[in-house]
Design an enzyme around this catalytic site. Structure first.
Site, short mmCIF file in Angstrom:
data_model
loop_
_atom_site.label_atom_id
_atom_site.label_comp_id
_atom_site.label_asym_id
_atom_site.label_seq_id
_atom_site.Cartn_x
_atom_site.Cartn_y
_atom_site.Cartn_z
N VAL A 151 0.97 -1.15 0.01
CA VAL A 151 0.06 -0.11 0.00
C VAL A 151 0.79 1.24 -0.21
O VAL A 151 0.50 2.50 -0.05
CB VAL A 151 -1.05 0.01 1.19
CG1 VAL A 151 -1.87 -1.10 1.11
CG2 VAL A 151 -0.07 -0.02 2.74
N HIS A 165 -4.78 -4.15 -2.42
CA HIS A 165 -4.93 -3.73 -1.04
C HIS A 165 -5.02 -2.37 -0.59
O HIS A 165 -5.16 -1.84 0.39
CB HIS A 165 -3.95 -4.26 0.15
CG HIS A 165 -4.12 -5.75 -0.01
ND1 HIS A 165 -3.20 -6.65 0.63
CD2 HIS A 165 -5.02 -6.55 -0.33
CE1 HIS A 165 -3.53 -7.96 0.62
NE2 HIS A 165 -4.73 -8.11 0.11
N SER A 216 4.39 -13.83 1.63
CA SER A 216 4.26 -14.93 2.56
C SER A 216 3.22 -15.80 2.27
O SER A 216 3.24 -17.03 2.59
CB SER A 216 3.83 -14.55 4.04
OG SER A 216 2.71 -13.78 4.00
P1 NAD Z 1 4.21 -10.47 4.82
O1 NAD Z 1 4.76 -9.79 5.97
O2 NAD Z 1 3.06 -11.61 5.57
O3 NAD Z 1 5.42 -11.54 4.17
C1 NAD Z 1 6.55 -10.90 3.89
C2 NAD Z 1 7.43 -11.80 3.26
O4 NAD Z 1 8.40 -11.28 2.54
C3 NAD Z 1 7.76 -13.08 3.97
O5 NAD Z 1 7.55 -14.29 3.34
C4 NAD Z 1 9.22 -12.87 3.82
O6 NAD Z 1 10.03 -13.95 4.07
C5 NAD Z 1 9.49 -11.86 2.81
N1 NAD Z 1 10.69 -11.28 2.65
C6 NAD Z 1 11.32 -10.38 3.59
N2 NAD Z 1 12.47 -9.86 3.24
C7 NAD Z 1 12.48 -9.95 1.74
C8 NAD Z 1 13.22 -9.28 0.87
N3 NAD Z 1 14.31 -8.42 1.20
N4 NAD Z 1 13.01 -9.98 -0.27
C9 NAD Z 1 11.95 -10.76 -0.76
N5 NAD Z 1 11.26 -11.25 0.26
C10 NAD Z 1 11.36 -10.86 1.44
O7 NAD Z 1 3.66 -9.62 3.65
P2 NAD Z 1 2.55 -9.98 2.59
O8 NAD Z 1 2.64 -11.43 1.96
O9 NAD Z 1 2.75 -8.73 1.65
O10 NAD Z 1 1.07 -9.98 3.33
C11 NAD Z 1 0.92 -9.08 4.48
C12 NAD Z 1 -0.28 -8.11 4.36
O11 NAD Z 1 0.65 -6.66 4.65
C13 NAD Z 1 -0.43 -7.62 2.89
O12 NAD Z 1 -1.97 -7.40 3.14
C14 NAD Z 1 -0.07 -6.01 2.77
O13 NAD Z 1 -0.92 -5.28 2.22
C15 NAD Z 1 0.24 -5.49 4.01
N6 NAD Z 1 1.49 -4.78 4.29
C16 NAD Z 1 1.91 -3.91 3.19
C17 NAD Z 1 3.32 -3.10 3.46
C18 NAD Z 1 3.77 -2.30 2.23
O14 NAD Z 1 2.87 -1.72 1.83
N7 NAD Z 1 4.87 -2.03 2.12
C19 NAD Z 1 3.92 -3.41 4.60
C20 NAD Z 1 3.50 -4.22 5.75
C21 NAD Z 1 2.32 -4.95 5.32
#
Ligand code: NAD
Length: 251
Positions: free
Chosen positions: A105, A121, A191
């Site tokens: 997001v 999302h 994840s």
């Molecule tokens: P998640 O936190 O569940 O999983 C993160 C995944 O990224 C893990 O499998 C981890 O092993 C992997 N990871 C960590 N560092 C990495 C890297 N450097 N390179 C590649 N992979 C890496 O996140 P998700 O699967 O996106 O789902 C969770 C929810 O959280 C979603 O709905 C999302 O909208 C929301 N979210 C979004 C943000 C954002 O906008 N940046 C941040 C936090 C959560």
């Protein structure tokens, strides 16, 4: 030094005419956006995201939820897209069709220059009227914690999909069409636990796509992937894009 890719993957990848790339919060981790699991720092350490990112939480304590999002928005404003975001933006102009799906997001794909992003999302930088669900621009809200909608007086909420809320049906249809059409599906930095996005890879695989995972860790998608690239997306996505583009340039 670019990461080495398996030869068979490179061959399928170079022949690809439509790729779907599904990104999760791991793709933004190297920009400094904490993943959901890691986002509990400072004053927010005692809150679970599930207790802040729901319509019920907003109704119960709107200022607390608004403040949490304001804090996350400020974090996003301070950071920059990383090499993974930039590579995907570059791929968009090199490939006949690229569908970029993100669960993030933070708006970093757009800031990197990706022309079209399906933000399944939502986006933390936009807002909605809580009562009507309609977009509310900065000019259309009255300041407060949270602000209120100038049209109807309802509270204003962030334009993100909260736990228990449905994804926009047009967006979902577009995502599903792309998953069924693509010849390569890349699941990067997610994840694979949050549905419906967690099911997209299997849908693509069922219709014949080559399935690639980019993640330092195992996920529930790993067992059905054709190729698993263990590592960070800011290294591996540029390697994939370089492999595709170097071939394009030879033609
Ligand atoms: P998640 O936190 O569940 O999983 C993160 C995944 O990224 C893990 O499998 C981890 O092993 C992997 N990871 C960590 N560092 C990495 C890297 N450097 N390179 C590649 N992979 C890496 O996140 P998700 O699967 O996106 O789902 C969770 C929810 O959280 C979603 O709905 C999302 O909208 C929301 N979210 C979004 C943000 C954002 O906008 N940046 C941040 C936090 C959560």
């Amino acid at each position: 030094m670019p990461a080495a890719l398996p030869r068979a993957l490179t061959d399928s990848w170079r022949a690809a005419r439509h790729a779907v790339v599904l990104c999760g919060s791991g793709v933004s981790a190297e920009s400094g956006v904490p993943t959901f699991r890691d986002a509990q720092t400072g004053m927010w350490a005692s809150f679970r995201p599930e207790d802040l990112a729901t319509p019920e939480a907003f109704q119960r304590n709107p200022s607390q939820v608004w403040d949490w999002y304001a804090w996350r928005r400020e974090l996003c404003d301070r950071i920059e897209p990383n090499a993974g975001h930039l590579a995907l933006a570059r791929l968009a102009s090199a490939m006949p069709r690229l569908t970029l799906l993100t669960q993030n997001v933070d708006g970093l794909h757009q800031r990197a220059g990706s022309p079209e992003v399906l933000e399944i999302h939502g986006n933390i930088h936009r807002n909605l009227c809580f009562a009507e669900g309609t977009p509310v621009s900065d000019a259309d809200m009255i300041a407060g914690r949270p602000p209120t909608c100038v049209r109807c007086g309802s509270l204003v909420r962030p334009a993100v999909v909260w736990f228990g809320e449905a994804i926009d049906s047009d967006m979902l249809d577009r995502a599903l069409e792309a998953c069924r059409d693509c010849d390569v599906f890349i699941s990067a930095g997610t994840s694979s636990e949050v549905y419906p996005a967690a099911g997209f890879g299997r849908i693509a695989a069922d219709t014949g796509a080559v399935l690639v995972e980019v993640n330092p860790d195992e996920t529930p998608l790993t067992p059905i992937c054709d190729y698993v690239l263990r590592g960070q997306s800011a290294t591996l996505l540029p390697a994939l894009v370089a492999a595709y583009i170097s071939d394009e340039e030879r033609q």
